[in-house]
Every structure is written in C-alpha cells, then in structure tokens.
Design a protein around this motif. Structure first.
Motif, PDB file in Angstrom:
ATOM      1  N   GLN A 183       0.642  -0.904  -0.211  1.00  0.00           N
ATOM      2  CA  GLN A 183       0.363  -0.174  -0.152  1.00  0.00           C
ATOM      3  C   GLN A 183       0.934   1.528   0.422  1.00  0.00           C
ATOM      4  N   SER A 184       1.959   1.788   0.715  1.00  0.00           N
ATOM      5  CA  SER A 184       2.946   2.405   1.078  1.00  0.00           C
ATOM      6  C   SER A 184       3.312   2.775  -0.865  1.00  0.00           C
ATOM      7  N   ALA A 185       4.098   1.713  -1.057  1.00  0.00           N
ATOM      8  CA  ALA A 185       4.937   1.268  -2.767  1.00  0.00           C
ATOM      9  C   ALA A 185       3.325   1.888  -3.842  1.00  0.00           C
ATOM     10  N   VAL A 186       1.850   1.937  -3.200  1.00  0.00           N
ATOM     11  CA  VAL A 186       1.464   2.730  -4.381  1.00  0.00           C
ATOM     12  C   VAL A 186       0.760   4.038  -3.937  1.00  0.00           C
ATOM     13  N   ALA A 187       0.877   4.325  -2.572  1.00  0.00           N
ATOM     14  CA  ALA A 187       0.785   6.145  -2.421  1.00  0.00           C
ATOM     15  C   ALA A 187       2.063   6.649  -2.393  1.00  0.00           C
ATOM     16  N   ILE A 188       3.298   6.042  -2.300  1.00  0.00           N
ATOM     17  CA  ILE A 188       4.362   7.290  -3.126  1.00  0.00           C
ATOM     18  C   ILE A 188       4.310   7.095  -4.747  1.00  0.00           C
ATOM     19  N   GLU A 189       4.354   5.677  -5.582  1.00  0.00           N
ATOM     20  CA  GLU A 189       3.363   5.998  -6.871  1.00  0.00           C
ATOM     21  C   GLU A 189       3.187   7.124  -7.173  1.00  0.00           C
ATOM     22  N   ALA A 190       2.113   8.157  -6.853  1.00  0.00           N
ATOM     23  CA  ALA A 190       0.758   8.521  -7.230  1.00  0.00           C
ATOM     24  C   ALA A 190       1.452   9.761  -6.619  1.00  0.00           C
ATOM     25  N   LEU A 191       2.703  10.125  -4.643  1.00  0.00           N
ATOM     26  CA  LEU A 191       3.451  11.452  -4.901  1.00  0.00           C
ATOM     27  C   LEU A 191       3.775  11.458  -5.402  1.00  0.00           C
ATOM     28  N   VAL A 192       4.951  10.845  -5.974  1.00  0.00           N
ATOM     29  CA  VAL A 192       6.314  11.188  -6.644  1.00  0.00           C
ATOM     30  C   VAL A 192       5.970  11.800  -8.217  1.00  0.00           C
ATOM     31  N   SER A 193       4.549  11.173  -9.044  1.00  0.00           N
ATOM     32  CA  SER A 193       4.186  12.165 -10.040  1.00  0.00           C
ATOM     33  C   SER A 193       3.439  13.112  -9.722  1.00  0.00           C
ATOM     34  N   ALA A 194       2.507  13.762  -8.482  1.00  0.00           N
ATOM     35  CA  ALA A 194       2.404  14.970  -8.294  1.00  0.00           C
ATOM     36  C   ALA A 194       3.565  15.988  -8.286  1.00  0.00           C
ATOM     37  N   ALA A 195       4.420  15.263  -6.842  1.00  0.00           N
ATOM     38  CA  ALA A 195       5.248  16.553  -6.400  1.00  0.00           C
ATOM     39  C   ALA A 195       6.073  16.776  -7.521  1.00  0.00           C
ATOM     40  N   PHE A 196       6.675  15.916  -8.767  1.00  0.00           N
ATOM     41  CA  PHE A 196       7.469  16.354  -9.411  1.00  0.00           C
ATOM     42  C   PHE A 196       6.663  16.500 -11.354  1.00  0.00           C
ATOM     43  N   ILE A 197       5.586  16.909 -10.947  1.00  0.00           N
ATOM     44  CA  ILE A 197       5.029  17.041 -12.153  1.00  0.00           C
ATOM     45  C   ILE A 197       5.150  18.303 -12.968  1.00  0.00           C
ATOM     46  N   LEU A 198       4.959  19.565 -11.916  1.00  0.00           N
ATOM     47  CA  LEU A 198       4.766  20.783 -12.418  1.00  0.00           C
ATOM     48  C   LEU A 198       6.870  20.763 -12.543  1.00  0.00           C
TER      49      LEU A 198
END
Length: 529
Positions: A53-68
């Motif tokens: 579950q942490s891996a799933v959350a981290i994947e979404a977080l990284v894409s959000a944090a770095f998209i800009l």
C-alpha cells in the motif's frame, strides 16, 4: 506560444493520436493492476499489505510532487525528449514488477522511478498533442486520450484480475511494458514542439513543492508503520507548503520566474474546481486501497474475483462520465458536481453499514454502482469547470496544477485510508484480545502482540495456520476477534472517503452561488478522469 503554423505534412496523423492515447491508457491501468494484485504480490514477495500500500501511495505522490518541475524540464530540454525519457522510466518500473524479488525493488523502480516517468511524460504529452494537431483534429485527439483513460479505469480491474488469476500478476506488467515499447517505436513520427517562453527555473519553489507534498504523505506512511518522527515529518510538510505559498507570492510581486503563477488562483472558479478535484481524488484513493485489501485479504478473493466485484464501480464511472459529458451544458456544472458528491457520500455510507453484514460481492453491487455514478458525474465536470476561466495561453500551466492536485489527492487518500485501516486493525486486535473472556489472561497480551505484529490483514486460512498449535476454543476466539477487527478497520477507512465526499457537498453548495464558467478556451486536460 509563438510558432509558425504546421504545414499539411506536419499535422499529426490518427496513428500518432492513438499512440498518445495508449500512453494515457498505460498510466491509468498501471495502478489498477497493482490494486487487484495486492494479495498475490504480498504472497509471492513475502511482504506486508502496508508495504505494498505504501508503494502505491508513493508512486502517486512522486508523480504529483514532480509534475510541475518535470513540465518545466520538458520546456527546457524538449517536450518529445521528456515524453520519451518519461516513457522509458515508466517501462523500467513495469519491468521491475516483472522481475522484482523484494518490496524494495518495487518501491525504488516502480514507485519512485515510475512516478518520475509519469511526471515527465504526462505534461509533455499534453504539449505534443497541442503542437502536432490543429482544430478539430486536436479536439478529437484530446477526446481520444480522455476516453482511453476512462476505458483503462473501467476495464483495468477486470484485465488485471483475469491475468493475475489465470497467469501471474507479473504478466500484466509485462503487457504494460510491451505497450510502452510500441508507443516508443511509433513516437519517431511525432514532431517535437519547441518552447519559446521564459527558460528560467524556480529552484526554491520546486524544492518546497516536493518537500511539502512529500512530507505530508510520507509522514502518514511512517505513522502507518509505527515509525518515529511522524509529527516532525507532518510539520515539515505543512511548513514547506506554507513556505511555497509565501515564496510564490513574493516572487510574483518581484516579477521573477515562479514554479507556478499564483495569480491562477485569483479565479474563484479555478480555486473551487481545484479543491473539488482534490476531494474527489482523496475519496477515490480511499476506496481504491481499502476495498481491494478487504476483498482479497479478508474475504480471500483472488484477483479475478476482486476485479469482478469492483467492476460495478469502474464500469458505472466510465458510462456515467461519458453520458454526462455528452449532455454537458443542459444543466449547471455545479448542480452536477453536487449530485456527484451526494451519490458518492450515500454510497460510502451504505458500504459502512453493509460491511459487517455482507459476505459476498453481490451485496456490494448497488453501493459500488452508486459510487461509480457519483465519481462519473464528477469526472465529467471538474476538469472543465476548473479550466474554463483560464485563458488559452495559460491553460497548459493550469492543467498541470489540476493534474498535480489530483495526483496528490489520490496519494494522500491512498496513504491516509490505508494507514487508518491498519492502525484501527492493530488497536482493535489489542483491545478485543485483552477484553476476551475465552483467552487465558496469560495469553491475551501474547495473542494481541502476535496479531498486531504479524497478522495485519490476514484471511481466516492464513490466520488458522498461525494458530495451528493453539487449543480449538482459542483458535475460534481469535478468529472471531479477527473478523470483528477487520470489519471495524474497513468501516473506519471508508470514513476517509465519506468525509471527503461530505466536504465536497459543502463546497458544491458554495459553487451553486457562483456564476457558471464561461465556455472553456480549450480543454487541454486530456483526461476524462
């Protein structure tokens, strides 16, 4: 952007549009594969539910944090290059799932590297569509890309469940890697779109955005694992987000380049739309993590059974989003958004009431269809609502904000609902074991500790193996405690989605008092979902 109009030979072809739509399909279906494969991944890698579950959350977080940041990198070094590199990163993440032998490999390659890949290629894809297609052709490609994402969301659980059950969860990610390979081979015919704007980089703003979003989500994940410094991480995340707001406003007043133009939020329609996108994704994240875990590790469903059980939600969301999108303009967007959140809140409340009584996926069909209908209504309106007041030349930047907000909301919902679920499970195990009249006093603490440390979310069969040496009455009591604790844990986790939906209803009433947005300059979001 100032550029010469492309010649007839330069205008994109339908084949290129299909390739770009395939890139969106891969992004959306990726998480579906993981969600319906949780039980198989936990078993094959001998890891924990909280770890996956942490891996799933981290994947979404990284894409959000770095998209800009990644969007700016595409501006500086080439949109097509960013698209290709991002797809390569995503392919490495998919292949890591094919060959991974540990959770660490999944987090490093699938979650972190794959998340970085998504943050690179998604904004670049938007620019490539805008620069390779003109007029009606561009509108058709954006519609095709949005439809591909909706289709992936609808059929992802079914495809992932079927492949995982009949073959292996690794095969699903191999198929994903092959689709990426086809996109990369075909991308040679896609023309790059040069950037003619300001090439300065807001390094401090980029740093604060990553630390802010990362601190909040990682703080929740650390709390879930029982780690230390949770308050510190959450405090750092909150401080960084506050610092980002101050920094952006200060830089804008000074007339210096900013990571994100804060004047975008001068539009109340944009602010409201972005906040509703966040709430929608928090609710969706809560459902996407809590329900698959419960179905697979409590009811003992295999991936196919879990996918079929979740199909009413995804298929209804797809159908309602398309139908509501086609009928756009007949009713106020704010009233449709309000109806969407009302349906979502009602469905989650119904799920909370049904959990202790349901013993089959058939009992969940109606509430899941209601949830899908609510999410479909929201998906059909919110992106366009937020982007409608934004001018043509700024719509790309605004779409980056909505994408980042959605991904951050999803990662926060995944992390928070998962953490609440596992924390409730742990506390319930302890309290029920220590208050049991069947378990001997000397065994109560030991059983509670074993369940807290080892069980997390376990099927009755798995728990039975753990208790095989215990007396029969002790086994029956522990299994009963396990059932009660698991039901309560899911109910509490679903409250995350319910709270987000109720907040969305409150905000929707405020939307009703705002004027309707003017027709969008261009809906370049490229996504129905």
């Amino acid at each position: 952007m100032n550029r010469t109009a492309p010649s007839a030979d330069d205008i994109g072809t339908p084949r290129q549009g299909i390739l770009l739509a395939a890139a969106m399909f891969v992004f959306v279906i990726d998480t579906s594969f993981m969600n319906v494969s949780i039980s198989a991944v936990v078993h094959d890698l001998d890891t924990t539910v909280s770890g996956v579950q942490s891996a799933v959350a981290i994947e979404a977080l990284v894409s959000a944090a770095f998209i800009l940041i990644s969007s700016k990198m595409g501006d500086l070094f080439g949109r097509k290059r960013a698209f290709v590199v991002g797809m390569l990163f995503y392919a490495v993440g998919a292949l890591a799932m094919v060959f991974a032998q540990s959770l660490t490999a999944i987090i490093v390659f699938w979650a972190v590297l794959g998340g970085l890949g998504a943050s690179l290629y998604l904004p670049a894809m938007q620019s490539l569509i805008h620069g390779n297609f003109e007029g009606k052709a561009r509108a058709k490609v954006f519609a095709l890309v949005g439809a591909s994402g909706a289709i992936a969301a609808a059929i992802g659980p079914l495809i992932g469940g079927f492949v995982t059950t009949v073959l292996s969860w690794r095969v699903g990610f191999l198929i994903e890697a092959l689709i990426i390979l086809a996109v990369l081979i075909g991308s040679r015919g896609i023309r790059d779109v040069p950037y003619a704007g300001d090439r300065s980089i807001d390094v401090v703003g980029a740093f604060l955005s990553v630390v802010g979003m990362g601190g909040l989500v990682i703080g929740v994940l650390v709390w879930q694992e029982g780690g230390e410094s949770v308050a510190l991480l959450l405090g750092i995340g909150s401080a960084a987000m506050a610092g980002l707001v101050y920094w952006l406003l200060r830089r804008k007043r000074q007339g210096r380049p900013v990571l994100l133009d804060p004047t975008l939020f001068g539009s109340q329609l944009f602010r409201t739309g972005v906040s509703q996108i966040f709430l929608q994704q928090v609710a969706l994240g809560g459902l996407l993590i809590a329900l698959p875990i419960y179905l697979q590790l409590v009811w003992g469903y295999n991936a196919l059974e879990a996918g079929v059980t979740l199909a009413p939600l995804s298929l209804t969301m797809f159908g309602v989003a398309l139908l509501a999108g086609r009928r756009a303009g007949r009713r106020r967007a704010s009233s449709i958004v309000r109806a969407g959140f009302v349906l979502l809140a009602a469905s989650v409340a119904l799920l909370v009431l049904l959990v202790p009584r349901a013993d089959s996926g058939w009992h969940l069909v109606i509430p899941l269809m209601l949830a899908g209908a609510g999410l479909g209504l929201l998906a059909s309106q919110l992106n366009n609502y937020a982007l409608a007041p934004i001018s043509e030349e700024r719509v790309g930047e605004a779409a980056g904000v909505t994408s980042a907000t959605g991904s951050f909301g999803l990662s926060f919902g995944l992390a928070f609902a998962g953490a609440i679920m596992l924390a409730t499970l742990s506390i319930s195990f302890t309290n029920l074991a220590e208050s049991s009249e069947v378990l001997p006093p000397a065994d109560q603490q030991r059983v509670a500790q074993v369940l807290e440390d080892d069980a997390q979310v376990m099927s009755d069969a798995q728990l039975g193996e753990l208790l095989v040496d215990q007396p029969e009455d002790v086994q029956e009591e522990v299994l009963s405690i396990n059932d009660d604790a698991r039901d309560l844990a899911l109910q509490v986790a679903l409250l995350v989605a319910l709270l987000a939906a109720l907040t969305g209803i409150a905000v929707a009433f405020r939307m009703m008092r705002l004027p309707d947005p003017a027709p969008a300059a261009a809906d370049d979001s490229g996504s129905v979902l």
